[in-house]
Motif scaffolding. Structure first.
Motif, PDB file in Angstrom:
ATOM      1  N   ASN A 179       0.850  -1.189   0.000  1.00  0.00           N
ATOM      2  CA  ASN A 179       0.000   0.000   0.000  1.00  0.00           C
ATOM      3  C   ASN A 179       0.886   1.240   0.000  1.00  0.00           C
ATOM      4  O   ASN A 179       1.887   1.297   0.706  1.00  0.00           O
ATOM      5  N   ASN A 193      -0.270  -5.849   2.898  1.00  0.00           N
ATOM      6  CA  ASN A 193      -1.148  -4.873   3.530  1.00  0.00           C
ATOM      7  C   ASN A 193      -1.896  -5.605   4.619  1.00  0.00           C
ATOM      8  O   ASN A 193      -1.452  -5.631   5.760  1.00  0.00           O
ATOM      9  N   LYS A 194      -2.964  -6.299   4.158  1.00  0.00           N
ATOM     10  CA  LYS A 194      -3.611  -7.191   5.118  1.00  0.00           C
ATOM     11  C   LYS A 194      -2.716  -8.378   5.384  1.00  0.00           C
ATOM     12  O   LYS A 194      -2.588  -8.854   6.491  1.00  0.00           O
ATOM     13  N   LEU A 195      -2.080  -8.849   4.285  1.00  0.00           N
ATOM     14  CA  LEU A 195      -1.170  -9.991   4.431  1.00  0.00           C
ATOM     15  C   LEU A 195       0.187  -9.472   4.907  1.00  0.00           C
ATOM     16  O   LEU A 195       0.649  -8.433   4.455  1.00  0.00           O
ATOM     17  N   THR A 196       0.810 -10.227   5.796  1.00  0.00           N
ATOM     18  CA  THR A 196       2.089  -9.781   6.339  1.00  0.00           C
ATOM     19  C   THR A 196       3.247 -10.391   5.538  1.00  0.00           C
ATOM     20  O   THR A 196       3.031 -11.234   4.673  1.00  0.00           O
ATOM     21  N   TYR A 234       1.405   2.935   3.347  1.00  0.00           N
ATOM     22  CA  TYR A 234       2.258   2.100   4.201  1.00  0.00           C
ATOM     23  C   TYR A 234       3.727   2.337   3.864  1.00  0.00           C
ATOM     24  O   TYR A 234       4.565   2.501   4.738  1.00  0.00           O
TER      25      TYR A 234
END
Lengths: 270, 602
Positions: A112, A167-170, A115
């Protein structure tokens, strides 16, 4: 048994993902090493090579072929390195270089924008606006670089086997996915896919040798049978033949060499 | 001393002129012969009829017939079958090839006409030269000389020896047996061949391979060398186990090798297989390529390279298949298409090996090359298949398909007619020319070869050379020149030791046989030398035998039928014969006299 290339935007955590994947699979993780090897082999200062892969070639560069030459040297060193297999490479153009290699897993890590801006802001201790413009400029340069050299958009997801958005996934999730994919049967190295990598390395080695003598030729190699494609004149062909003859027996893995002039260059030529 | 007549002087001048022209080569040797043929009747040294009598002479007609018989035998592959085991023993070494073929030809020549043995082997020798890339000039002369020398091994080996016993009848001398001359003949053949083996490089012209000159241009030569030759390999029993399948195309891609034939279980042979044909376990492949690439493939793929073709030896023999250069013709349907689209393998069962365009040779990835008018394609295939492709006319063949298509099914007729001719000669004692012409005609009637092929087989240079020199021989005898020379020479030497007398007789016979026919020289000299030997208390039989043998000592000038026959194909000049001939002629006399001294106790 695979080669994993990880393409990344700046501050997209691609490097971290690559290092962790290599650690977990017991693979070698390479990026800058390729520059060092190219610098050493072709006797070019590392800074020149670094500049070549960072900035898109200017019009003047395109005419003189200066930067292009360095990029070929780097790719030659990279192609040499991946012949050893079990490698995670995070750097420029790995996925493009190995587009036809069956046992290469091509991964793109994106993140992102906000981010990424946050990461720059924190690392360099600068204002958000400033970090945002640095990142935009960097993204633009990278995109330009790929476009000018390979005529493709690095954001095009069809160039990759796997695109993971951090993002959601690390980072750890991404590492899990990649390590799992690396075990798939479809990514197992076969006799012909291994040959393809060797041929690629050989083609780059030959191309570099001709570039050193000032000739930009397109090269293919098929099981060590090297074809040079050129649009050059009869005179330059004679010179190419001379160079080709001088290479005979000096370059490991080269079985035959032939010059094809005035023919359309194949798409897989380097 | 008997006085010389004007006619004798003129004949000697004509002989001198012929020898001079042979040496300086202002005109070709056959033209020298025609000059003699025309000048001698103009000088009234021979009649007009005698001037051209050579064309109807027994010898010339026999040669024409023998050449036709040889061509017929060659067309059926019989000679090839005879030469193959000889070459297997010889291998690739030039010396061994010379030794093997020379002894074979000498052996055959000892029982038939020298010219017959020489003519029968000529096509085979030309093939050997092409296959092994040995210059034809290095093969033909030693083999031709061996054919002449072989004639001295038995009493039926050459015309002078056949005549010898008849000529000795008036003197009541004991006739010679069939093998009485064998020790001398064997010594002569062996010493002659060894001389060429050891001194060949000094006395033979160092020509180029006939293959290069005859079939392909200079450009093609280099490319063919580049592309290599045919090898036969055998795939291992587990070739297809646990691996990706390998096709004909893969072998081309990986090793630059063109598969020109392969076997398919159980026992099929596929010529020029298509690119997608898979290579199976435990099969044989005939591949066109460089040694380096064949070795690489054998190592990588575990294949076994055979020392020489076994399974495909007939299919890839030069008489059956070969490589030609064909150019894409204007308005050809091939222009604008790739070789893959044209698919020569499937349509014509021929294999394209390389493409030349603007002085560049393309060997790799030629299947994808879009053909343009003027592109030359190097194609390998059987001659019959190539002929079909040629007739399609989309490609212009720059290499003529001059290797004739073999007719092995006619071998029985060819052998039969040869046997008929030989039986007529040996059993019924009919004149040689009639017997041989019967054999030749028989071959034409039974379609071993057609009449046009028979005419084409005859080398007219040889015919005119021989027919043109016959009137010179006639003039020498008719004017008394020969008798004068013989008498004067023998008178000059006076009373000497028998061995010296024999040496002089040998030299005299050698000189005579160079100018007049060997039969003429024998007929003339035998009565003279027998009388001389009786007078000098030497053995008259030995004196006659020396003439019979030494009239085969005809190497210095291309006047002997065998030398005349080989001169054209070997591209020899008169000086080439002089250079090698002087050495062999001297050796001949030394060996012959030594053998007579040692074996016959003279």
């Amino acid at each position: 048994m695979a080669i994993i290339t990880i393409s990344r935007g700046s501050y997209s955590m691609g490097k971290e993902v690559a290092e962790k994947v290599a650690g977990r699979l017991g693979y070698e993780c390479i990026s800058r090493e390729v520059l060092l090897e190219a610098s050493e082999y072709f006797k070019i200062p590392e800074i020149k090579l670094l500049k070549a892969i960072h900035d898109a070639p200017s019009i003047l560069n395109r005419i003189s072929g200066g930067k292009q030459k360095y990029i070929v040297y780097i790719l030659s060193a990279f192609a040499d390195r991946i012949t050893k297999n079990n490698v995670v490479y995070h750097g420029l153009a790995g996925h493009l270089l190995l587009a036809d290699v069956a046992h290469a897993l091509k991964v793109r890590i994106i993140a992102n924008f906000d981010y990424r801006v946050g990461l720059v802001e924190k690392r360099d201790n600068i204002l958000r606006n400033e970090a945002s413009s640095i990142l935009k400029k960097d993204d633009h340069e990278r995109q330009n670089w790929t476009k000018s050299l390979y005529k493709v958009d690095s954001a095009d997801s069809s160039l990759y086997d796997l695109v993971i958005n951090i993002n959601k996934l690390t980072v750890d999730h991404a590492v899990d996915f990649i390590c799992q994919a690396a075990t798939y049967k479809e990514l197992e190295a076969t006799e012909s896919s291994l040959h393809k990598v060797k041929d690629l390395a050989l083609a780059y080695r030959i191309k570099s040798a001709f570039l050193k003598d000032g000739f930009d030729v397109s090269v293919t190699s098929d099981y060590g049978n090297v074809l040079l494609y050129t649009k050059g004149s009869d005179r330059s062909i004679q010179k190419l033949k001379k160079i080709a003859k001088s290479l005979d027996g000096k370059i490991k893995g080269m079985n035959n060499i032939e010059i094809h002039s005035g023919l359309p260059f194949p798409t897989n030529a380097v | 001393m008997e006085p010389l007549t004007t006619e004798m002087i003129l004949v000697m001048m004509m002989i001198g002129l012929a020898v001079f022209l042979f040496i300086v080569e202002w005109v070709r040797v056959d033209v020298v012969a025609i000059i003699m043929m025309v000048t001698l009747p103009l000088l009234h040294l021979v009649t007009a009829k005698e001037a051209f009598v050579g064309f109807s002479s027994n010898a010339v007609i026999s040669i024409i017939a023998v050449i036709i018989i040889g061509a017929g035998l060659d067309k059926t592959g019989i000679i090839n079958k005879l030469v193959t085991p000889v070459l297997r023993i010889a291998g690739n070494s030039t010396s061994r090839v010379i030794i093997a073929i020379s002894f074979t030809v000498a052996g055959i020549s000892s029982f038939m006409q020298n010219i017959g043995a020489a003519a029968l082997f000529l096509p085979a020798i030309q093939r050997v030269s092409k296959t092994l890339k040995i210059p034809i000039s290095r093969l033909l002369m030693p083999i031709g000389f061996s054919a002449i020398l072989g004639g001295t091994m038995t009493l039926v080996g050459s015309s002078p020896l056949i005549l010898l016993n008849d000529l000795m009848v008036p003197f009541d001398l004991k006739p010679f047996g069939l093998f009485d001359v064998a020790p001398i003949g064997i010594a002569l053949v062996t010493s002659g061949i060894l001389c060429f083996v050891f001194l060949g490089r000094f006395i033979l012209p160092q020509g180029t391979s006939d293959a290069v000159e005859d079939k392909t241009g200079d450009v093609l030569e280099g490319v063919i060398e580049d592309i290599g030759k045919i090898y036969e390999v055998h795939t291992p029993d587990d070739f297809t186990h646990y691996r990706e399948s390998i096709t004909v195309k893969d072998l081309k891609r990986r090793y630059m090798l063109n598969v020109v034939a392969l076997t398919e279980p159980p026992d099929f042979k596929v010529i020029s297989p298509g690119p997608e044909v898979e290579i199976q376990s435990s099969i044989d492949l005939a591949l066109f390529g460089s040694k380096k690439n064949v070795l690489r493939m054998a190592k990588d793929e575990g294949m076994r390279i055979k020392e020489e073709p076994e399974i495909f030896k007939n299919e890839i023999a030069e008489s059956v298949s070969g490589t030609v250069e064909a150019v894409v013709a204007p308005r050809s349907s091939l222009a604008g298409k790739t070789l893959n689209q044209v698919n020569l393998q499937d349509r014509f069962r021929v294999t394209p090996l390389a493409v030349f365009r603007h002085n560049e040779t393309y060997r790799a990835e030629i299947g994808d090359l879009i053909l343009a008018v003027g592109d030359a394609v190097l194609i390998h295939g059987t001659w019959s298949r190539l002929k079909i492709l040629q007739e399609e006319k989309s490609l212009l063949f720059t290499t003529p398909i001059d290797v004739d298509i073999l007719r092995p099914e006619k071998a029985i007729f060819a052998a039969g007619w040869l046997a008929v001719a030989l039986i007529m000669i040996m059993v019924f004692k009919i004149q040689l020319s009639v017997c041989l012409m019967t054999g030749a005609l028989g071959m034409i009637i039974t379609r071993v070869l057609n009449i046009d092929e028979a005419y084409e087989a005859v080398d007219w240079r040889t015919i005119f050379l021989l027919a043109g020199l016959i009137p010179l021989g006639i003039a020498t005898e008719k004017t008394g020149t020969a008798a004068w020379i013989a008498h004067e020479s023998l008178r000059l030497i006076g009373d000497v030791q028998p061995i010296v007398l024999f040496t002089v007789i040998a030299i005299l016979s050698t000189v005579f046989t160079l100018v007049i026919s060997n039969v003429g020289a024998t007929v003339l000299l035998v009565p003279l030398v027998v009388n001389m030997a009786i007078g000098a208390n030497a053995d008259p039989r030995m004196a006659a035998l020396i003439v019979g043998i030494a009239t085969s000592n005809s190497f210095i000038l291309p006047t002997h039928q065998v030398n005349a026959l080989y001169m054209g194909p070997g591209r020899y000049r008169s000086v080439d014969f002089m250079k090698a001939g002087i050495v062999i002629s001297l050796l001949f006399i030394i060996v012959m006299i030594s053998m007579i001294y040692l074996f016959y106790g003279v």
